[in-house]
Design an enzyme around this catalytic site. Structure first.
Site, PDB file in Angstrom:
ATOM      1  N   GLY A 209     110.210  29.728  15.718  1.00  0.00           N
ATOM      2  CA  GLY A 209     108.693  29.665  15.180  1.00  0.00           C
ATOM      3  C   GLY A 209     108.018  30.450  16.361  1.00  0.00           C
ATOM      4  N   ASN A 210     106.745  30.365  16.287  1.00  0.00           N
ATOM      5  CA  ASN A 210     105.867  30.928  17.158  1.00  0.00           C
ATOM      6  C   ASN A 210     104.798  30.399  17.456  1.00  0.00           C
ATOM      7  OD1 ASN A 210     103.641  31.918  15.128  1.00  0.00           O
ATOM      8  ND2 ASN A 210     105.386  32.815  14.028  1.00  0.00           N
ATOM      9  N   ARG A 211     103.853  30.819  18.471  1.00  0.00           N
ATOM     10  CA  ARG A 211     102.652  29.960  18.880  1.00  0.00           C
ATOM     11  C   ARG A 211     101.299  30.020  18.005  1.00  0.00           C
ATOM     12  NH1 ARG A 211     103.691  28.630  24.313  1.00  0.00           N
ATOM     13  NH2 ARG A 211     105.562  29.668  25.108  1.00  0.00           N
ATOM     14  N   SER A 212     101.563  30.790  17.049  1.00  0.00           N
ATOM     15  CA  SER A 212     100.262  30.783  16.166  1.00  0.00           C
ATOM     16  C   SER A 212      99.632  29.333  15.755  1.00  0.00           C
ATOM     17  CB  SER A 212     100.442  31.567  14.947  1.00  0.00           C
ATOM     18  OG  SER A 212      99.095  31.865  14.118  1.00  0.00           O
TER      19      SER A 212
END
Length: 412
Positions: A209-212
């Site tokens: 995933g990512n930090r958004s």
């Protein structure tokens, strides 16, 4: 709404008069609580005339009403503008040596601080630590603007404009800022906005995933709805309240997002697509039906190798699908850290040329920048134009406003 407007002792105190005016004209009941130093810049009669309410900076005034406790307990919002380095430090350390800091200590409502100070003060490690402490406690600290300070100084530390401060403060309580700027220039339009970050599963418990956080995409959707658009909000793994007037469509992965957006566009009638979501570039080639286990041999330090495959480029696919047509208007986002091949802007220009979209919103991201924050700085780029519009440091609402200004103008 009952608002306590705190004013600390800095030259920017005069700007708080405009903040007060905006809040009162929007119908809010505002009590101004200046520090003793603030009253040396702007006197109590000015605050009383603008607010229509008595002003005090001391806990010893009106003692039977216990103002140092009552104000914080009864407020729906506490806003401090400007917040000096001294005020930020006292708030972070829980001091309560005047009416304003006592109010901050007793407030159980949203608290917003708009710092203003010299650049050296803002960049000092002590101030940075104090700001981080306040943010960790849920206080919203608006990043100061960069520009001309007192005297000949220039740099970060300038108080943001009153409209921006009010927008940030009202966002904190879920309200919209006074909307004199709002035109219904998207009336009758159907727009699609993507938000959040996709997650690509490795096994039943893990994912890439990512930090958004989705905050920017949700701000874009809220602004479009306020301007009269029908908004389809394609949301990937976001834990935020759905903006009023938006139709929520939840997705998880990049492939699901591609399918949902493609279905909306293929259905016809979509005037614009804003791809604010952070879509994963890669996904695992294979999904493990059971949790991937680590081995437990005494000298076994092995780890599984995860093979990745590319996800489809959703934005580039939308550009190809419309062929030579001009609809829908396509807005892409470039979240860049910069690297050995170029800085954020040069990488964004390359991406704009490669993607072929109508507007690219570029911002610098990282572990302590943009993601999850309420403020950001972006650069707006369009094909064939050398000029770049920089927006920020600003709230994500004001960034959304600038994006839709460009889109609405092009659609009309």
């Amino acid at each position: 709404m009952r608002v306590v407007l705190g004013v600390a002792g800095g030259i920017a105190a005069y700007k708080a008069c405009s903040v007060l005016r905006l809040l009162t004209e929007a119908g809010h009941e505002v009590t101004v609580v200046p520090t003793a130093s603030a009253l040396r810049f702007v006197g109590a009669p000015t605050w009383e005339a603008l607010s229509g309410r008595p002003v005090s900076s001391e806990v010893w005034d009106d003692v039977p009403q216990v103002p140092h406790v009552r104000l914080g307990q009864q407020a729906d919002l506490v806003l401090v503008a400007p917040a000096t380095a001294d005020l930020v430090a006292r708030a972070a350390h829980g001091l309560a040596d005047d009416l304003l800091t006592s109010t901050l200590l007793t407030a159980r409502c949203p608290v917003v601080l708009a710092p203003a100070m010299h650049t050296e003060m803002w960049l000092h490690p002590a101030t940075a630590a104090n700001v981080e402490t306040l943010r960790s406690r849920g206080v919203r600290v608006v990043d100061p603007a960069s520009g001309r300070l007192t005297g000949a100084d220039t740099g970060p530390g300038r108080l943001p404009e009153p409209e921006e401060i009010v927008a940030a403060a009202l966002e904190a309580v879920g309200e919209r800022a006074p909307a004199a700027h709002v035109q219904r220039d998207l009336e009758g339009r159907h727009v699609v906005v993507t938000a959040g970050g996709t997650r690509e599963p490795l096994d039943p418990v893990r994912f890439l995933g990512n930090r958004s956080s989705g905050k920017q995409g949700y701000a874009v959707a809220a602004e479009a709805a306020a301007r009269g658009a029908r908004v389809s909000l394609v949301s990937a793994n976001v834990s935020l309240a759905v903006p009023d007037g938006c139709d929520l469509l939840e997705v998880g992965t990049a492939l699901e997002l591609q399918e949902q957006v493609g279905s909306l566009v293929e259905g016809g009638g979509v005037d614009a697509v804003v791809m604010a979501a952070a879509v994963a570039d890669f996904r695992p080639a294979d999904y493990a039906e059971a949790k991937i286990k680590k081995t437990h041999g005494p000298d076994d330090e092995t780890a599984p190798t995860i093979e990745l495959v590319r996800n489809p480029d959703v934005l580039a696919g939308l550009v190809r699908a419309r062929g030579g047509g001009r609809r829908p208007y396509l807005v892409g986002f470039a979240a860049e850290t910069g690297d050995a091949t170029g800085d954020v802007l040069s990488l964004a220009r390359t991406k704009l040329e490669r993607k072929g979209c109508d507007l690219l919103v570029a911002n610098e991201v990282g572990t302590d920048r943009t993601f999850g924050r309420d403020d950001t700085t972006v650069h707006l780029l369009q094909p064939g134009q050398d000029e770049v519009e920089t927006v920020g440091p600003a709230t994500k609402t004001l960034v959304a406003r600038a994006i839709w200004d460009r889109v609405a103008s092009s659609l009309s």
